[in-house]
Scaffold this active site. Structure first.
Site, short mmCIF file in Angstrom:
data_model
loop_
_atom_site.label_atom_id
_atom_site.label_comp_id
_atom_site.label_asym_id
_atom_site.label_seq_id
_atom_site.Cartn_x
_atom_site.Cartn_y
_atom_site.Cartn_z
N LYS A 125 41.90 22.31 23.54
CA LYS A 125 41.90 20.90 23.76
C LYS A 125 43.06 20.46 24.68
CE LYS A 125 39.62 17.17 22.23
NZ LYS A 125 38.28 17.06 21.94
N ASP A 165 36.38 13.42 26.72
CA ASP A 165 36.53 13.07 25.37
C ASP A 165 37.27 11.50 25.49
OD1 ASP A 165 37.45 14.31 22.66
OD2 ASP A 165 38.74 12.88 22.84
#
Length: 450
Positions: A125, A165
């Site tokens: 991430k 995202d």
């Protein structure tokens, strides 16, 4: 369970002040006692201690010029958490709330989510504490180019493949990819969620929301219920929320709420999805503008939300889809949903329930689809985009959608079967955590102490 206490205590020493990360780790570890008791090899080989530490943590400054010629500096992150199953895979989040704890919790969750897809992808991430809202397109471009000027040296199509995202859509991915291509002098499938004209895949934009609803459909069918005809609460109005609502309508259900950071819309007749898309995807407006077209709808500004809760969960609905952000659903929200007869909660966001809310759900009989399973459609379709890039092919919308549907069906069957195997039928949290853990842990054992 001493191993949970010892793990969290160790993390508090080595990774201080990372509460979201501790919460994510604890949520997973609480489910793993049965498999750790049954298979001592995981304890003996310190799999837990190895899993909770990222393989690599990258932090860097991101300097950029605003439109006034002033130098701004943000902080960038990339957590390459686990590559036992394949290249690191996980999104980039641009939001002022981004910090080391949030990126680590998201990366940790991503390990298990990616494992559940059955596809060859590891967990990672990244992001920055940069807020695209209120910035000009030129400022966003300059920020993205500066961010990629550091990140490019750490990523690659078989190493680490970021995606979008919160705050990182096709526009931001375009600027990021353009700078990567310029620096690497290579047209690689190194980012997913790309535009269709330059290596993107059909359904990628819709995948998380679509997959979430496919999962809900399987979950309801397993309880002899139908999704068709159900009234649904959805939080958020970004990519996940919009395409959750679209697929709900497609399968005969009716979403009646959506929200943004300023307030909540409740429209008993059903959310006008075309209007929400126009407001959010094209005009980048607040949802309050919805009332200019639909004065009969109800709008509650954030300042008028109930104490210890979110207005979106205070209506009588059959199903709830938290699709906004982490820790958005409180214990009081869960109590309201239960009192109003809600049949199930399906997570489109990552860890949207607070710890107290999660405990309340676990103590109830409500159907519950945990995010690492129910919102895995996005990363699954990212991997399908990687496969198309590698083979230099373009699959049709229908082909990708059918593969997505099959992935979500396989995830539901896998975690349901695992829950039953460990004596907790319909406990999809336990099923998801154990199934994902086993896949990653076995790969780690087979690859040796690395």
């Amino acid at each position: 369970m001493t191993y949970i206490h010892d793990t969290i205590e160790q993390l508090q020493q080595t990774s201080p002040a990372q509460t979201e990360f501790y919460q994510a780790v604890e949520d997973v570890l609480e489910s793993l006692e049965p498999i750790l008791e049954q298979h001592p090899k995981y304890r003996e080989q310190a799999i837990i201690a190895r899993l909770v530490e990222p393989e690599r943590q990258i932090m860097f400054r991101v300097p950029w010029l605003d439109d006034n010629g002033q130098v701004q500096v943000n902080k960038g992150y990339r957590i390459e958490f686990n590559s036992a199953l394949g290249p690191y895979k996980g999104g980039l989040r641009f939001h002022p709330s981004v910090n080391g704890s949030i990126i680590k919790f998201l990366g940790f969750e991503q390990i298990f989510k990616n494992a559940l897809t059955g596809l060859p992808i590891g967990g990672g991430k990244g992001g920055a504490n940069f807020d695209p809202k209120g910035k000009s397109e030129a400022e966003i471009m300059r920020f993205c180019q500066s961010f990629m000027s550091e990140l490019f040296r750490h990523i690659g199509p078989t190493t680490d493949v970021p995606a979008g995202d919160i705050g990182v859509g096709t526009r931001e991915l375009g600027f990021l990819f353009g700078q990567y291509k310029r620096l690497a002098n290579s047209f690689d499938g190194v980012l997913t969620g790309k535009g269709l004209a330059w290596g993107g895949s059909f359904v990628r934009k819709e995948a998380t929301g679509f997959g979430c609803v496919y999962f809900a459909n399987y979950m309801m069918a397993d309880r002899d219920e139908e999704l068709e005809g159900k009234c649904c609460a959805v939080s958020g109005s970004g990519n996940v929320a919009i395409y959750t609502m679209e697929k709900l309508y497609e399968l005969g259900a009716k979403p009646v709420t959506c929200s943004d950071s300023s307030g909540t819309i409740y429209h008993q007749a059903g959310i006008d999805l075309d209007l929400v898309k126009r407001l959010k995807e094209q005009q980048h407006e607040r949802l309050e503008k919805y009332l200019e077209t639909h004065s009969e709808a109800e709008y509650t500004p954030r300042k008028d939300y109930p104490e210890n809760g979110h207005q979106v969960w205070r209506y009588k609905v059959d199903l709830a889809f938290p699709c906004a952000t982490q820790n958005e659903v409180t214990r009081e929200d869960i109590e309201c949903l239960l009192e109003n007869g809600c049949l199930g909660i399906v997570e489109g966001a990552n860890m949207p329930l607070t710890e107290a809310a999660f405990d309340a759900v676990q103590q109830s009989s409500i159907a519950y689809g945990p995010g690492k399973a129910s919102n895995a459609g996005g990363v699954a379709t990212s991997q399908l985009e990687m496969a198309q890039n590698a083979s230099m092919q373009r699959w049709t919308f229908e082909q990708v959608d059918e593969r997505l549907k099959q992935v979500m069906k396989n995830i539901y069957k896998d975690i349901s079967r695992t829950a039953e195997q460990y004596g907790k039928p319909r406990n999809l949290v336990l099923g998801a955590n154990i199934a994902g853990f086993k896949r990653v842990a076995d790969a780690m054992l087979e690859q040796g102490l690395v």
